[in-house]
Design an enzyme around this catalytic site. Structure first.
Site, PDB file in Angstrom:
ATOM      1  N   TYR A 324     -44.977 128.091  90.739  1.00  0.00           N
ATOM      2  CA  TYR A 324     -44.068 128.103  91.880  1.00  0.00           C
ATOM      3  C   TYR A 324     -44.728 127.646  93.174  1.00  0.00           C
ATOM      4  O   TYR A 324     -44.033 127.216  94.095  1.00  0.00           O
ATOM      5  CB  TYR A 324     -43.519 129.514  92.102  1.00  0.00           C
ATOM      6  N   VAL A 383     -42.944 127.244  81.339  1.00  0.00           N
ATOM      7  CA  VAL A 383     -41.858 128.145  80.952  1.00  0.00           C
ATOM      8  C   VAL A 383     -41.213 128.850  82.143  1.00  0.00           C
ATOM      9  O   VAL A 383     -40.309 129.666  81.957  1.00  0.00           O
ATOM     10  CB  VAL A 383     -42.332 129.184  79.904  1.00  0.00           C
ATOM     11  N   GLU A 384     -41.673 128.530  83.351  1.00  0.00           N
ATOM     12  CA  GLU A 384     -41.006 128.984  84.569  1.00  0.00           C
ATOM     13  C   GLU A 384     -41.332 128.020  85.692  1.00  0.00           C
ATOM     14  O   GLU A 384     -42.507 127.742  85.958  1.00  0.00           O
ATOM     15  CB  GLU A 384     -41.460 130.388  85.002  1.00  0.00           C
ATOM     16  N   ASN A 385     -40.306 127.510  86.342  1.00  0.00           N
ATOM     17  CA  ASN A 385     -40.452 126.716  87.567  1.00  0.00           C
ATOM     18  C   ASN A 385     -39.065 126.622  88.178  1.00  0.00           C
ATOM     19  O   ASN A 385     -38.099 126.321  87.477  1.00  0.00           O
ATOM     20  CB  ASN A 385     -41.009 125.322  87.258  1.00  0.00           C
TER      21      ASN A 385
END
Length: 484
Positions: A324, A383-385
């Protein structure tokens, strides 16, 4: 010489990512027990003393368990995915998802964490979710522990501080591997495993006020998680030989604030502190710099030869991570800062920040991907952004060009990393549907392509509305990232 891939691979896993405690709700239905997430209270921003309100005390747990306690706990309700999963997954399928990351709520399977037998109603729920995903050819990517430690393990053992929790986790893992062996092949042991040292309660179910040395306790708990991850990987290979186990890191890239060698050295040390977790889980051993850290902080961990052997024998198959922001390292941290939850940083004059103070750095994603690949030579998985922002609804429409811009810039840099030679297997946007914030329990911090009509106090119709980013991401997937 092998020709470099200039585009996303044909089997690239496009999709989105969520966590059970942020979407499911139904915290007290069908035999589910309470988890640590169920005790995180929503505190309005005007009343917060800091943005990170994730740590709570033993006394606070007792107060909350008192039936007279008045408070709001949004993760108990989520966005009611427990009852709307069919409709929500249909929307994911409409976007063309190839993969959907979710977690299993441990306390939905073993209500206290240490129960003798699993809860059949909980197992049956995930059967239905996986079957729905697979009916649309969406690959489940399943996290075993995503900030969802059963509160029973916190009360009995103080969470992962106690070695006994390893066996309970392995039993849970073995149970779900056996149950879903024909449905799930991508697994992740612990979500953002490094958060245990930023928020011991969140990452490890630890009440720090019960420990004489909280720092030492959090690292002992971390070691137990490393062992548990390797033992779970061993079970996975026995039960589903072709399945893959990944680790998961919240990657927080540090740049030196200046070209002063002292700042460069500080940035190197800060990056080592962040990469410790993947160093252990990917390489199968503790790095030398960690031994120095333990000595400098007078920490003595209980680590057996058998622990080290299992960690060495069963490293992860792939490295997944969230990305992030980037941060600045300085030996003289004075000046203007940007305040974000989990950690603050000196302000980078070359970057803008989100509404929540996270410095937006798309090029940093390319840097991180290259560094991961050079360091480990294992497949990588974003797997997260995503971008948490305030969305405005006008005439039942949400024009979120700011989110499209953010994602377009990051996906572009991921594509460049593939052109650099990085083996990247997928991209899962965080929060494809609006969900309860992990750190602040807000709904107003929205990430989704799909708007959920629900406010910070749980009011609203829970209607799902497609944002402009919905059609944009649908086109990205349809063109395999060639049209951004």
């Amino acid at each position: 010489m092998k020709q470099m891939n200039l585009n996303f691979p044909n089997n690239f896993l496009w999709g989105g990512a969520t966590a059970a405690n942020q979407i499911e709700g139904a915290y007290n239905l069908d035999g589910k027990g309470m988890s640590t997430a169920d005790f995180i209270e929503f505190i309005p921003k005007s009343q917060r003393t800091k943005d990170n309100e994730m740590e709570i005390t033993s006394d606070k747990i007792k107060q909350i368990k008192n039936s007279n306690y008045q408070g709001r706990f949004p993760k108990r309700d989520g966005i009611d995915f427990y009852h709307t999963y069919k409709e929500d997954i249909a929307l994911f399928a409409e976007m063309g998802f190839k993969a959907f990351r979710m977690s299993i709520h441990w306390s939905r399977i073993f209500p206290n964490g240490y129960d003798t037998e699993p809860n059949e109603a909980g197992l049956a729920f995930y059967d239905k979710v996986f079957d729905t995903l697979l009916s649309y050819n969406i690959e489940p990517v399943v996290t075993l522990s995503h900030y969802e430690t059963p509160i029973g393990l916190t009360e009995k053992y103080n969470g992962w501080v106690d070695r006994a929790v390893i066996d309970h986790f392995v039993k849970y893992a073995e149970t779900v591997f056996t149950r879903y062996k024909d449905k799930v092949k991508y697994w992740i042991s612990f979500n953002e495993i490094n958060i245990i040292n930023l928020s011991p309660y969140t990452g490890g179910g630890i009440l720090s006020d019960r420990e004489d040395n909280p720092l030492s306790a959090s690292y002992q708990a971390l070691h137990h998680q490393f062992v548990a991850s390797s033992l779970a990987t061993k079970k996975l290979k026995e039960i589903i030989p072709n399945a893959q186990m990944g680790c998961m890191l919240a990657r927080m890239k540090h740049y030196p604030n200046t070209c002063n060698p002292d700042d460069v050295l500080k940035a190197q040390q800060d990056n080592q502190a962040n990469l410790l977790y993947t160093d252990v889980q990917a390489n199968g051993e503790y790095p030398n710099y960690f031994n120095k850290f333990l000595a400098e902080n007078n920490i003595s961990l209980k680590i057996t030869d058998a622990d080290l052997a299992i960690i060495k024998q069963y490293p992860v198959d792939y490295i997944s991570f969230s990305y992030y922001m980037s941060l600045l390292s300085s030996t003289e941290p004075e000046g203007k800062t940007t305040n974000g939850n989990l950690m603050n940083s000196l302000k980078n004059p070359y970057l803008e920040a989100s509404d929540w103070g996270w410095q937006i750095d798309p090029v940093g994603l390319r840097i991180v991907l290259n560094e991961f690949w050079d360091r480990y030579h294992k497949p990588l998985f974003i797997v997260e952004n995503g971008l948490g922002a305030v969305d405005e609804v006008k005439d039942n429409q949400i024009h979120d060009q700011y989110r499209i811009d953010y994602l377009q810039q990051h996906i572009t840099e991921a594509k460049k990393a593939i052109q650099d030679g990085v083996n990247l297997i997928g991209y899962l946007a965080w929060g494809p549907i609006d969900l309860v914030s992990m750190s602040t329990s807000e709904m107003s911090k929205r990430y989704g392509f799909i708007y959920v009509d629900q406010d910070d106090y749980g009011n609203g119709s829970k209607q799902r509305i497609k944002k402009d980013s919905f059609d944009w991401y649908k086109n990205v997937i349809a063109t395999n990232g060639n049209n951004l």
